[in-house]
Design an enzyme around this catalytic site. Structure first.
Site, PDB file in Angstrom:
ATOM      1  CG  ASN A  11      75.802  45.035  87.977  1.00  0.00           C
ATOM      2  OD1 ASN A  11      75.858  45.261  86.654  1.00  0.00           O
ATOM      3  ND2 ASN A  11      77.485  45.329  87.667  1.00  0.00           N
ATOM      4  CB  THR A  66      68.886  -5.578  74.250  1.00  0.00           C
ATOM      5  OG1 THR A  66      69.105  -7.262  73.648  1.00  0.00           O
ATOM      6  CG2 THR A  66      67.791  -6.188  74.997  1.00  0.00           C
ATOM      7  CG  HIS A  67      72.637  -5.276  71.131  1.00  0.00           C
ATOM      8  ND1 HIS A  67      73.661  -4.863  71.319  1.00  0.00           N
ATOM      9  CD2 HIS A  67      72.771  -6.327  72.760  1.00  0.00           C
ATOM     10  CE1 HIS A  67      75.010  -5.652  72.611  1.00  0.00           C
ATOM     11  NE2 HIS A  67      73.169  -6.123  72.832  1.00  0.00           N
ATOM     12  CB  SER A 125      56.521  14.407  50.319  1.00  0.00           C
ATOM     13  OG  SER A 125      57.801  14.683  49.618  1.00  0.00           O
ATOM     14  CE  LYS A 160      70.260  40.097  79.725  1.00  0.00           C
ATOM     15  NZ  LYS A 160      69.757  41.732  79.444  1.00  0.00           N
TER      16      LYS A 160
HETATM   17  N1  ARG Z   1      72.697  43.935  80.170  1.00  0.00           N
HETATM   18  C1  ARG Z   1      73.219  44.475  81.103  1.00  0.00           C
HETATM   19  C2  ARG Z   1      73.542  42.264  81.668  1.00  0.00           C
HETATM   20  O1  ARG Z   1      72.302  41.020  81.146  1.00  0.00           O
HETATM   21  C3  ARG Z   1      72.881  44.739  82.107  1.00  0.00           C
HETATM   22  C4  ARG Z   1      74.306  45.219  83.273  1.00  0.00           C
HETATM   23  C5  ARG Z   1      74.799  45.630  83.046  1.00  0.00           C
HETATM   24  N2  ARG Z   1      75.374  46.082  84.034  1.00  0.00           N
HETATM   25  C6  ARG Z   1      76.846  47.060  83.154  1.00  0.00           C
HETATM   26  N3  ARG Z   1      77.634  46.946  84.548  1.00  0.00           N
HETATM   27  N4  ARG Z   1      76.897  47.428  82.263  1.00  0.00           N
HETATM   28  O2  ARG Z   1      74.594  42.292  82.308  1.00  0.00           O
END
Ligand code: ARG
Length: 432
Positions: free
Chosen positions: A112, A157-158, A280, A327
């Site tokens: 984490n 403008t516009h 094109s 992500k």
């Molecule tokens: N791939 C996970 C993420 O991006 C990594 C962290 C995973 N942690 C867990 N407690 N399963 O969050």
């Protein structure tokens, strides 16, 4: 997926579930992998400084991590579906090479805080690129503004003809926009420059981790203090960083809009360099401004990613696997946004404006406001002057656009673009 950190017997795993859990995560981790390795080195140095690892163990781990980084950069290490994620791949590499010493790497950390620190380093790296692109874009605009302060251009403008403007004023407008975007990137860099490593699963650990050392080693300005908030900030910092990209791309969108109009035969103010156009497939007569149009749509891509990312953040405190979903939008939008920004300086530097068509597009009515203001300056109440000019609109005689521009002395306008004032904002606060 043979190399799981948290399961010794992998034979009874349900492949479909494993696939669903990991998704595209390991592929996305390729973008974060080198940052993860760098943070892992800082982590083991921190462990050595509190004697959880010996100096020799620390050195062995750091050297192996260097080897992994090299192998990955050379393309000799495949970060793919054999691993659950990049974090597992690092630990697997270390344990397969160093045995028990490798198996010590995860002491006092969790995936984490590991994913947080890798992402935080990625954000800093990306925003530095955004900041550099903003400076480059603003610099080209300033240069072109200086050379075209007196080149007439209709001001709309516009989208209706309004007053005389100049090409210099148009360029200086984008210079100032990107000075703003640059400063926003710098402020955001300051705001997110904090180290999440050492908060473990989100509640700290029963070790006096040397968080000051890892903060310094990784080049962060400060540590992010509270472990619960540190977890809760996942996605929040990402969103702010995307906001910076989005702000820049809003200006790119407007720029692209202007160009797509001004390159039409109807306006014919500017020619795009050939390489920015495409042919094109059916109409032999055409060159299309596809690159400009994709630049225009980039803001939408980032806004979509922001909506996707922020919708994931409806969660209680602590880590939740939902957060993995931040992500993809983060990486997709950041990469796309940076790629778009990188194209702008060259595009702007090579635009060929046509002074004649721009001057011809200025009709006499566009001098009416100048006339009314001139009368007002001779002490006629402005409303009366306005009416007087309006009534005689049809007999407005030939005016010169260049003369009108020479009179545009209000600060920031064509005769006084204040380019130096804009240029000064392109320095980091600390450099001023
Ligand atoms: N791939 C996970 C993420 O991006 C990594 C962290 C995973 N942690 C867990 N407690 N399963 O969050």
């Amino acid at each position: 997926m043979a190399n799981l950190l948290w399961q010794s017997n992998t034979s009874d795993l349900d492949e479909r579930l494993m696939h669903f859990l990991a998704g595209e995560d390991v592929q996305l981790d390729r973008k974060l992998f080198l940052f993860d390795i760098q943070a892992t080195q800082a982590h083991v140095q921190g462990l050595a400084s509190i004697n959880v690892l010996s100096a020799a163990e620390c050195m062995a781990l750091c050297e192996e991590l260097d080897r992994l980084a090299d192998a990955f950069a050379r393309g000799d290490f495949a970060l793919d579906g054999q691993f659950e994620d990049g974090h597992s791949a690092i630990e697997h590499w270390l344990t397969s090479r160093l045995g028990d010493v490798g198996a010590k790497v995860h002491t006092g950390r969790s995936r984490n805080d590991q994913v947080l620190v890798a992402s935080r380093l990625y954000l800093l790296h990306s925003l530095e690129q955004v900041a550099t692109h903003c400076i480059d874009i603003a610099s080209v605009c300033l240069e072109r503004a200086a050379g075209s302060a007196d080149v007439p251009m209709p001001g709309y403008t516009h989208l209706q003809r309004a007053v005389v403007s100049s090409l210099g004023m148009w360029f200086a407008g984008f210079a100032e926009a990107f000075a703003d975007n640059y400063q926003l990137a710098c402020h955001t860099l300051d705001w997110i420059n904090s180290n999440p490593l050492g908060t473990a699963a989100g509640y700290g650990v029963n070790l006096p981790l040397d968080r000051d050392l890892t903060t310094k080693t990784l080049g962060f300005d400060r540590m992010q203090v509270n472990p619960i908030y540190t977890q809760n900030s996942r996605g929040k910092f990402e969103l702010q960083s995307l906001m910076v990209v989005a702000q820049s791309l809003q200006d790119v969108r407007r720029l692209a809009w202007d160009l797509s109009l001004y390159t039409t035969a109807e306006f014919n103010f500017v020619r795009l360099p050939e390489k920015y156009t495409t042919g094109s497939s059916i109409m032999p007569n055409k060159r299309n401004p596809d690159v400009v149009e994709l630049l225009r749509s980039a803001a939408g891509v980032v806004q979509g990613a922001m909506a996707e990312l922020s919708s994931i953040l409806s969660l209680p405190s602590g880590y939740h696997r939902d957060l993995q979903g931040t992500k993809a939008p983060l990486l997709r939008a950041t990469e796309h946004g940076i790629a778009a920004l990188a194209l702008i300086p060259d595009l702007l530097a090579n635009l060929e404006f046509d002074r004649n068509t721009m001057t011809e597009a200025i009709d006499n009515g566009m001098f009416a406001t100048d006339m009314a203001v001139d009368l007002a300056a001779q002490n006629i109440p402005f409303r009366q002057a306005y009416r007087q000019v309006k009534e005689s609109l049809d007999d407005i005689k030939e005016f010169s656009a260049s003369d009108s521009l020479k009179q545009r002395t209000s600060p920031g306008a064509a005769a006084d673009l204040r380019l130096e004032q804009i240029r000064r904002r392109l320095m980091r606060t600390s450099d001023k």
